[in-house]
Design an enzyme around this catalytic site. Structure first.
Site, PDB file in Angstrom:
ATOM      1  N   HIS A   8       0.711  -1.220  -0.215  1.00  0.00           N
ATOM      2  CA  HIS A   8      -0.132  -0.009   0.125  1.00  0.00           C
ATOM      3  C   HIS A   8       0.713   1.557   0.246  1.00  0.00           C
ATOM      4  O   HIS A   8       0.223   2.437  -0.652  1.00  0.00           O
ATOM      5  CB  HIS A   8      -0.866  -0.482   1.281  1.00  0.00           C
ATOM      6  CG  HIS A   8      -1.704   1.544   1.168  1.00  0.00           C
ATOM      7  ND1 HIS A   8      -3.028   1.197   0.851  1.00  0.00           N
ATOM      8  CD2 HIS A   8      -1.936   2.478   2.015  1.00  0.00           C
ATOM      9  CE1 HIS A   8      -4.008   2.247   0.402  1.00  0.00           C
ATOM     10  NE2 HIS A   8      -2.988   3.008   1.822  1.00  0.00           N
ATOM     11  N   GLU A   9       1.929   1.527   0.813  1.00  0.00           N
ATOM     12  CA  GLU A   9       2.662   2.559   1.255  1.00  0.00           C
ATOM     13  C   GLU A   9       3.637   2.456  -0.391  1.00  0.00           C
ATOM     14  O   GLU A   9       3.983   3.606  -0.590  1.00  0.00           O
ATOM     15  CB  GLU A   9       3.439   2.585   2.307  1.00  0.00           C
ATOM     16  CG  GLU A   9       2.936   2.682   4.278  1.00  0.00           C
ATOM     17  CD  GLU A   9       1.141   3.441   3.349  1.00  0.00           C
ATOM     18  OE1 GLU A   9       1.611   4.429   2.632  1.00  0.00           O
ATOM     19  OE2 GLU A   9       0.635   4.031   3.854  1.00  0.00           O
ATOM     20  N   HIS A  66       2.036   4.332  -2.744  1.00  0.00           N
ATOM     21  CA  HIS A  66       2.047   6.079  -2.646  1.00  0.00           C
ATOM     22  C   HIS A  66       3.020   7.048  -2.869  1.00  0.00           C
ATOM     23  O   HIS A  66       3.644   7.768  -3.471  1.00  0.00           O
ATOM     24  CB  HIS A  66       1.548   6.358  -1.087  1.00  0.00           C
ATOM     25  CG  HIS A  66       0.311   5.814  -0.549  1.00  0.00           C
ATOM     26  ND1 HIS A  66      -0.573   6.947  -1.436  1.00  0.00           N
ATOM     27  CD2 HIS A  66      -0.469   5.106   0.535  1.00  0.00           C
ATOM     28  CE1 HIS A  66      -1.867   5.997  -0.763  1.00  0.00           C
ATOM     29  NE2 HIS A  66      -1.072   6.037  -0.044  1.00  0.00           N
TER      30      HIS A  66
END
Length: 368
Positions: free
Chosen positions: A18-19, A22
């Site tokens: 997920h990170e 980003h």
């Protein structure tokens, strides 16, 4: 302890995915990244490369990417405002807040998108490696049911229904369930011969995966539990992985809607304790089960982060949509208040999930 370690590894891996979404989107769009952390709290391990600090922290239930200019409490100095601090100030051109709305939306949405793409990639590899598939050989035929009345026998193999090839038990089940009261011609292979049997599935009460009453067709047969490992080429595997991911996303969203409609009990909501239990159970069933569970959890994490709650990615996307419509950002006060409300909602949801988890432990899995 093994379940806890398995859950930590699974959750940490999904947070990393997920990170990473980003992080990569920010770097690709020219936004500086000050910190990339897996977990919260005290730092266990860390290093710095360029302006970015990479860290693993003590509590693995989350993570974050801190970008240049992302928070107003860490403002990026304007041009000409440099006063020679210990380290050079970030370039204002790399500030998250100085990027156009579309770029910021891509960066915010990249985390959930990466979670979904991770599931697609996992399923793609699994379908190429081989998936155990239950075949259409019949194990038992129940008396006084349509299959027995039509002459179907144990050991028969259903190869087609109404001329449509049937290769798996799931395909057979789907056609039978959807054919309540409708006569179908079953092509059956028996001792090297192919027979045609007319069978009308009996309408029978049942429930959906969400517990809703429904009617399905039944013919009174069970499988012989004969499996075949099926491997797919890259193109077919990609199609199956996309379809499997889409099915899980649809069922997850429908399940959430039905919780609000009070069709699915709110007690089905689980938290970290349930994740630990399920991770341990899937690990005991085998690596393949754990892989599928990780993919399912990754999809759930991606969808959850798209909820329109201010402290989640979905809430930030709504802020950016409002900015695009208004031509300017929402006021700092509005964002602070809505984020506090969102945080409160998340805390209440977490407490409720813990309550359900404890209830399942106390009552042996039945909940309060």
């Amino acid at each position: 302890m093994g379940s806890i370690l398995t859950a930590i590894l699974v959750l940490s891996g999904l947070v990393l995915v997920h990170e990473l979404g980003h992080f990569l989107a920010a770097r690709r769009l020219g936004v500086g990244v000050l910190k990339f952390s897996i977990g919260f709290g005290p730092r266990i391990w860390g290093m710095k490369r360029g302006q970015t600090e990479y860290a693993i922290s003590a509590f693995p239930l989350g993570g974050f990417v801190k970008m240049v200019g992302e928070h107003e409490e860490d403002p990026v100095p304007a041009e000409g405002a440099y006063t020679a601090p210990a380290e050079p100030p970030p370039d204002p051109a790399t500030s998250f807040e100085n990027k156009p709305v579309w770029a910021r939306m891509i960066i915010v949405a990249a985390g959930p998108v990466f979670n979904v793409l991770f599931a697609v990639a996992v399923f793609w590899v699994v379908f190429m490696a081989g998936v155990p598939t239950l075949l259409t050989e019949i194990g038992t035929v129940q008396p006084n049911f349509p299959a027995a009345d039509a002459g179907l026998r144990p050991g028969d193999v259903v190869v087609a229904i109404d001329g449509r090839p049937i290769e798996t038990w799931d395909e057979l089940t789907a056609v039978v369930h959807a054919s309540a009261g409708v006569g179908r011609e079953f092509s059956v292979r028996r001792s090297g011969e192919t027979l045609a049997l007319r069978i009308t599935p009996r309408p029978s009460p049942s429930t959906t995966v969400f517990g809703e009453a429904t009617t399905v067709g039944l013919v009174g047969i069970t499988p012989a539990e004969r499996f075949e490992t099926r491997r797919y080429g890259p193109i077919d595997a990609a199609w199956h992985s996309l379809r499997r991911t889409g099915e899980i996303m649809r069922l997850t969203l429908v399940g959430i809607v039905k919780i609000f409609q009070r069709i699915v009990p709110a007690q089905t909501i689980g938290g970290p304790i349930m994740i630990v239990q399920m991770a341990g159970q899937q690990a005991q069933l085998g690596a393949m089960n754990l892989v599928f569970f990780s993919a399912f959890l990754s999809i759930s994490l991606g969808l959850f982060n798209l909820f329109p709650i201010p402290v989640l990615d979905g809430g930030q996307i709504w802020f950016l949509l409002a900015e695009a419509v208004r031509g300017k950002p929402l006021s700092r006060r509005v964002r602070e208040v809505t984020q506090q409300i969102g945080l409160g909602l998340l805390i209440l949801l977490m407490l409720f999930a813990f309550y359900n988890d404890i209830g399942r432990i106390v009552t042996g899995g039945k909940g309060f």
